[in-house]
Every structure is written in structure tokens, then in C-alpha cells.
Design a protein around this motif. Structure first.
Motif, mmCIF file in Angstrom:
data_model
loop_
_atom_site.group_PDB
_atom_site.id
_atom_site.type_symbol
_atom_site.label_atom_id
_atom_site.label_comp_id
_atom_site.label_asym_id
_atom_site.label_seq_id
_atom_site.Cartn_x
_atom_site.Cartn_y
_atom_site.Cartn_z
ATOM 1 N N ALA A 164 -9.615 4.813 4.177
ATOM 2 C CA ALA A 164 -9.018 3.480 4.201
ATOM 3 C C ALA A 164 -9.120 2.857 5.589
ATOM 4 N N ASN A 177 -8.336 -0.912 -0.099
ATOM 5 C CA ASN A 177 -9.004 -0.047 0.871
ATOM 6 C C ASN A 177 -8.898 1.429 0.503
ATOM 7 N N GLU A 233 -4.971 -4.177 9.025
ATOM 8 C CA GLU A 233 -4.058 -3.732 7.967
ATOM 9 C C GLU A 233 -4.824 -2.997 6.879
ATOM 10 N N ILE A 234 -4.150 -1.988 6.310
ATOM 11 C CA ILE A 234 -4.727 -1.248 5.187
ATOM 12 C C ILE A 234 -4.066 -1.752 3.912
ATOM 13 N N HIS A 235 -4.903 -2.305 3.016
ATOM 14 C CA HIS A 235 -4.425 -2.867 1.756
ATOM 15 C C HIS A 235 -4.783 -1.927 0.600
ATOM 16 N N THR A 265 0.833 -1.206 0.000
ATOM 17 C CA THR A 265 0.000 0.000 0.000
ATOM 18 C C THR A 265 0.864 1.252 0.000
ATOM 19 N N ALA A 277 -10.916 -0.775 6.376
ATOM 20 C CA ALA A 277 -9.896 -1.813 6.535
ATOM 21 C C ALA A 277 -10.364 -2.908 7.485
#
Length: 491
Positions: free
Chosen positions: A373, A386, A381-383, A350, A377
Motif C-alpha cells: 500500500a 491501495n 495517504e493510504i486509501h 482504511t 499510495a
């Protein structure tokens, strides 16, 4: 003025002959000089100049040397002031030194004595400024509320260090979302005016017909709807700073009144006849090219020269991508904490994608993207999936490969699921016995909305209304949950 350029000296003496003599000595030695024959104009000059030292006559008609010294010390506490006096009374000299004078010179002024003491004062002042900046860099400190240690930001901090030591008018240039108001706030709260108010005005948000009332106030009955007296922004900013964001959006009529305020520090409320004064510092900002606005006739040239005294360039985010990781991480952590989302982190994939984006909306766009995001999420975790769709699509349009979101697992058909009695193990886990609060009522023929409402109600009851835990259990975002709680009247 650049700190390594020719030093600027303010000379203040009511004796014209003395002024001409001192100015000739100093200019021959490479100094720049501004001369004043009375105290009021010398104090006003601090709003549009960055002097390195002041030579001040102690005894003058009107505003005397001691009062001028006090006002200079209030505006610029570190600026060295050399008192010039023919008074041989030790009490006068001691009094001036107690008020903060750097040194004194006895009249008639000796040329070599003046140059030696002035050189020492200027060198000391400039060393003070350099040390202040070096200490900030060595400690890795920035200004409160501002994040970034990239080369463009370090250059900005050097200029801000100089501005916090003065009372000069500042015009910040920068694209929308670069943080112009943050810079203005930091300058104010690190300056000698920090105990006074900081009044921020978004000129673009004020209808043209109300601009003068907003800035200067109005009297009761001055126009339709003026049912009470209103105190204007300049009056509120007395002994502090006023920040005019998007100053180019002011009407020509408001610009004319602003010019007078900057020249005389005097103004009238709309519909009033009593002149009011205000002791303020002006900090302004715009995303437009003011010189082009002047050429187009949309901005007064005389006001431009009053406002564009010290021009400060705020770099766009695309020119300071070295700061992006720290900015993004900080925004995610702040939002997760304020919304009780639990620990959240950006994956390296990301982060790499964020660094490929050009950020036309600058830091504000990044902040909004990180908040969005964080809301959607899952799993801490922010992918990439997101991120806001506009960012994802813009990057894909540039050929950047962005991973697709993982496919949702297919639901297991009921006939294939292993049966279990209450409390017996299914796939190695013990099925919980339903409690009265979790029991599903016999709906018969129900709608999807009714099922959704019941699922949210039970989750809120079981988790004692903890929104973050409910979001995680149901797999929905916080904003979505709030909307559905309101829709189903569950809160």
C-alpha cells in the motif's frame, strides 16, 4: 509452572539419607521437589524445569558445590541458591556468598531453620518476577521488536518474563506469520545468554538429505560435495541459544540425533569420529500440533517430551485486533522511512477496513500489505484502493463496502487548451521556459515506450535522481520505477 502454584525446589546432596529427609520435610509443607545426588544432573535439570530455589551441598565429589553454584548463576542469575555445609571455616561460607549464594544452612540441618529461610527465598524470588512484569506494564514497555499491548499479548509477556529468568527449553506454538522467531529472539536477548550467539534455523527450508549436516556440521570428504569442513548450527550456538523453527519438519533420522544432543549435549559431525559438546539453550517453534504428529508416527514421542517442556502460545492477529492500528502504523512508517517515500498515513476508512479482515497470514501478511500500500499510495495517504486486491476482494465477498478508487481525470483536448507564449500565465500559473535538459527531441514517429523512457530520463535528470520525487511527479510506484529504470538502462 505457574508463578502462583506450588514452589519447585531442587535439592542437591550426595548424601542419600540427607536427601530423603529434606525431601520429606519439604513435600509435607506443600513444596514440589526434585532431588539430585551429583552436580551435573542438577545443572542439566535447569533446561527442563522452572525452580523457585535450590538447596545445594557445598562439598560433593565430581562437580563440587561452588562450580554448580557458578553454573546456576550463569543460567539463572536471580534464582536463589541456599548453600548447605558442615564446613565451619568462615572462608568457605564467604566464598560461596561471593559467588552469589542467597543464604547458607549449617549441617546438621534444622527443620524450622530450613523452612523459614526457604520460604523467605521463594517469596523474594516470586516478588522479583512480579515486580519485573509490573514495571514493564506500568512503563508501557514490550519486548524489543514486538508490538502490542492487547490482553493476549500482556499474558504472553508475563510468560516471557518468567522465561528470560531461566534456561528452560521452550516450544512456541503459533500459526504462520504470528512472530514466533521474534518471541524467541526477545527471550534470548533478555536472558543471561544475551552476550552469546542466537542461531536461527528454518527446518522447513533444509532438504532432508542435508538436515544433519546443517545442524551438526560435517567433515571434509564425508559425502559428495563436502569439499571443506562445515561447522554445524549447534556448534555455532555454544554459550548461546539455538532456535529451531518448524521443528516438526525434521526427518526421523535427524530427530534421533537431536534427541541425543538434548540429552547429553554431545554430537558428532557427519563423517566425524570426535565427540563435540555445546552449551546451548533450545528454543523451538511449530505451527503443527506435535501431539498429532506423534500419533501419526511423524515425530518421535521421546523427543516431543524433551522439546515440549514449556509451551508458549503465540496469539494470531485476529485475536489481538486491538494491536492492529499500532502494528499497521508502525509498518507504514518503517517502510516509508527506509524507502524515502516521505510522510505516509492510513486514513480512518482504511483502518476500519483493515479491522474487518481476518488476516489468515497474521502479522506477516499485514506487514506485506502495508508495504504494498505504501508503494502505490499517492498524496501522503493510504486509501482502501491501495490495499492488495486479494484483501479488497475477500472483504467485498463478505459484504463489506469498500470505496472505489477515484476516477482519473479526462485529458483536456489540445484544441481546448489555452495557448501561452514562453513564460506567460496559463490558468493563473506561469509556464516554465524549457531548459536544454528538459527539451523534448523531435522524435517524429515514436512509440509509447520511447515517450515513457524520455519522460523518466528527464524527470531523473531534473530531480537529481531522487527516486521518491520522481515517483511522485510521474505518479508511479517505486517498484515500477526501478523496473523501468532497469528496462531502459537509465541507471
Amino acid at each position: 509452572m505457574h508463578e502462583d502454584g506450588e514452589p519447585l525446589i531442587l535439592l542437591v546432596d550426595d548424601d542419600r539419607t540427607q536427601l530423603h529427609l529434606l525431601q520429606s520435610w519439604l513435600t509435607r509443607e506443600g513444596y514440589r521437589v526434585q532431588s539430585f545426588q551429583e552436580g551435573e544432573s542438577s545443572v542439566a535439570a535447569l533446561a527442563h524445569s522452572l525452580p523457585d530455589a535450590v538447596c545445594l551441598d557445598l562439598h560433593m565429589p565430581g562437580l563440587d558445590g561452588i562450580e554448580v553454584l557458578r553454573r546456576i548463576r550463569h543460567a539463572q542469575p536471580s534464582l536463589p541458591v541456599l548453600i548447605m555445609t558442615s564446613d565451619t571455616q568462615i572462608d568457605s561460607i564467604v566464598g560461596a556468598m561471593r559467588e552469589g549464594a542467597w543464604d547458607y544452612l549449617a549441617k546438621p540441618i534444622n527443620r524450622n531453620d530450613l523452612l523459614n529461610r526457604l520460604t523467605h527465598a521463594v517469596e523474594h524470588y516470586r516478588m522479583h518476577l512480579r515486580l519485573q512484569h509490573l514495571e514493564r506494564e506500568a512503563a508501557g514497555r514490550t519486548f524489543p521488536g514486538i508490538i502490542g499491548r492487547s490482553a493476549p499479548m500482556r499474558q504472553l509477556y508475563r510468560q516471557m518474563d518468567r522465561l528470560t529468568e531461566s534456561d528452560i527449553t521452550v516450544l512456541a506454538h503459533g500459526e504462520s506469520g504470528t512472530g514466533k522467531e521474534l518471541v524467541a529472539r526477545a527471550i534470548h536477548f533478555q536472558s543471561a545468554r544475551k552476550e552469546g550467539p542466537f542461531v536461527a534455523v528454518n527446518c522447513a527450508a533444509i532438504p532432508e538429505t542435508l538436515q544433519e549436516s546443517e545442524l551438526f556440521g560435517h567433515e571434509k570428504g564425508s559425502f559428495t560435495g563436502a569439499t571443506t569442513r562445515r561447522i554445524g548450527k549447534f556448534e555455532q550456538a555454544n554459550r548461546g541459544s539455538i532456535f529451531l523453527d518448524e521443528i516438526a519438519e525434521l526427518s526421523l533420522s535427524a530427530q534421533a540425533k537431536l534427541l541425543r544432543v538434548l540429552q547429553e549435549r554431545l554430537f558428532l559431525r557427519v563423517g566425524g569420529n570426535q565427540e563435540l559438546s555445546s552449551d546451548f539453550r533450545l528454543l523451538a517453534a511449530t505451527h503443527r500440533d506435535l501431539q498429532q504428529e506423534v500419533d501419526a508416527g511423524r515425530f518421535r514421542e521421546d523427543l516431543y517430551f524433551r522439546v515440549a517442556v514449556f509451551e508458549l502460545e503465540i496469539p494470531p492477529l485476529r485475536e489481538r485486533l486491538d494491536d492492529l492500528r499500532e502494528l499497521a502504523t508502525s509498518f507504514v512508517e518503517q517502510f516509508a522511512k527506509s524507502e524515502e517515500l516521505g510522510p505516509l498515513a492510513l486514513t480512518e476508512t482504511t483502518m476500519g477496513i483493515l479491522e474487518r479482515y481476518t488476516w489468515p497470514g497474521n502479522v506477516r501478511e499485514l506487514q506485506n500489505a502495508m508495504q504494498r500500500a505504501a508503494v502505490v499510495a499517492e498524496g501522503g495517504e493510504i486509501h482502501p484502493h491501495n490495499l492488495p486486491p486479494r484483501i479488497v476482494e475477500a472483504l467485498r465477498g463478505q459484504g463489506v463496502e469498500i470505496p472505489e478508487p477515484p476516477a482519473s481525470p479526462e485529458p483536456t483536448p489540445a484544441a481546448d487548451r489555452p495557448a501561452a507564449a514562453d513564460g506567460e500565465a496559463v490558468n493563473g500559473e506561469t509556464a516554465p521556459e524549457p531548459s536544454d535538459g528538459d527539451a523534448w527531441p523531435d522524435f517524429g514517429e515514436v512509440t509509447l515506450e520511447e515517450l515513457e523512457k524520455e519522460a523518466i530520463r528527464q524527470a531523473m535528470q531534473r530531480l537529481d535522481g531522487n527516486v521518491s520525487q520522481v515517483c511522485r511527479e510521474l505518479g508511479i510506484g517505486r517498484t515500477t520505477l526501478y523496473r523501468k529504470l532497469q528496462k531502459y538502462e537509465l541507471r
